[in-house]
Design an enzyme around this catalytic site. Sequence first.
Site, PDB file in Angstrom:
ATOM      1  CB  CYS A  44      -0.920   0.027   1.225  1.00  0.00           C
ATOM      2  SG  CYS A  44      -2.056  -1.356   1.306  1.00  0.00           S
ATOM      3  NE  ARG A 119      -2.918  -4.465  -2.792  1.00  0.00           N
ATOM      4  CZ  ARG A 119      -2.301  -3.879  -1.773  1.00  0.00           C
ATOM      5  NH1 ARG A 119      -2.474  -2.601  -1.528  1.00  0.00           N
ATOM      6  NH2 ARG A 119      -1.502  -4.565  -0.977  1.00  0.00           N
TER       7      ARG A 119
HETATM    8  C1  BEZ Z   1       0.465  -4.626   1.911  1.00  0.00           C
HETATM    9  O1  BEZ Z   1       1.654  -4.906   1.830  1.00  0.00           O
HETATM   10  O2  BEZ Z   1       0.012  -3.608   1.377  1.00  0.00           O
HETATM   11  C2  BEZ Z   1      -0.439  -5.525   2.673  1.00  0.00           C
HETATM   12  C3  BEZ Z   1       0.091  -6.593   3.360  1.00  0.00           C
HETATM   13  C4  BEZ Z   1      -0.744  -7.424   4.049  1.00  0.00           C
HETATM   14  C5  BEZ Z   1      -2.090  -7.210   4.107  1.00  0.00           C
HETATM   15  C6  BEZ Z   1      -2.619  -6.139   3.415  1.00  0.00           C
HETATM   16  C7  BEZ Z   1      -1.787  -5.290   2.703  1.00  0.00           C
END
Ligand code: BEZ
Length: 203
Positions: A44, A119
């Site tokens: 993210c 997402r």
């Molecule tokens: C991420 O790296 O954005 C992420 C990792 C684990 C769960 C949700 C998002």
Amino acid sequence: MPVYLGQKAPDFTVNTTKGPLVFSTLKGKWVLLFSHPADFTPVCTTEFMAFSNRYEDFRKLGVELIGLSVDSIYSHIAWLRDIKEHYGIEVPFPVIADIDKEVARAYNLIDEKAGLTVRGVFIIDPNQVVRWMIYYPAEVGRNIDEIVRVIKAFQFNWDKKLATPANWEEGQEGIQGAPVTLEDSEKRDAEGAERWYLKRVKG
Ligand code: BEZ
């Protein structure tokens, strides 16, 4: 009822990192609404920096960017400050703190099994109709080039009333809608179309 293409985009009144926002006040503009699973997570963070780095491209296309997660406003503030401090990138778009999950539910963003927001990416047109939606899993970051390309394709369609072929890029030919009568199909032959059901034209 889950959100679907062609639907009027569900309205919402929310708190964001740039103050309160009533979604319906953005009528008349293209909107890119995108959600992320959680603040302070690695993928993210790369996405937020990537969206921020392309912010001017979105502005030039007249697109309002809006981020969203179910984290609190304080979490958002702390994360955006961290990104600025450590990467020198200021996140220029509002990020919704959807702590009661109202928007996440309306846009079908909750992965109940994983207990996360997925997402999601939504392109909403100036009439506030949902035109595109795509969901990515937690482990795959989004491609901003592809999102910009799809916005350009929608705007090309909006302005020129032409569809776009596979792998279309700005400046390339569009496609006329397929004929719906025998007579029209014969006219396409007379016009020298590639096939009676496939006619490429300059935009
Ligand atoms: C991420 O790296 O954005 C992420 C990792 C684990 C769960 C949700 C998002």
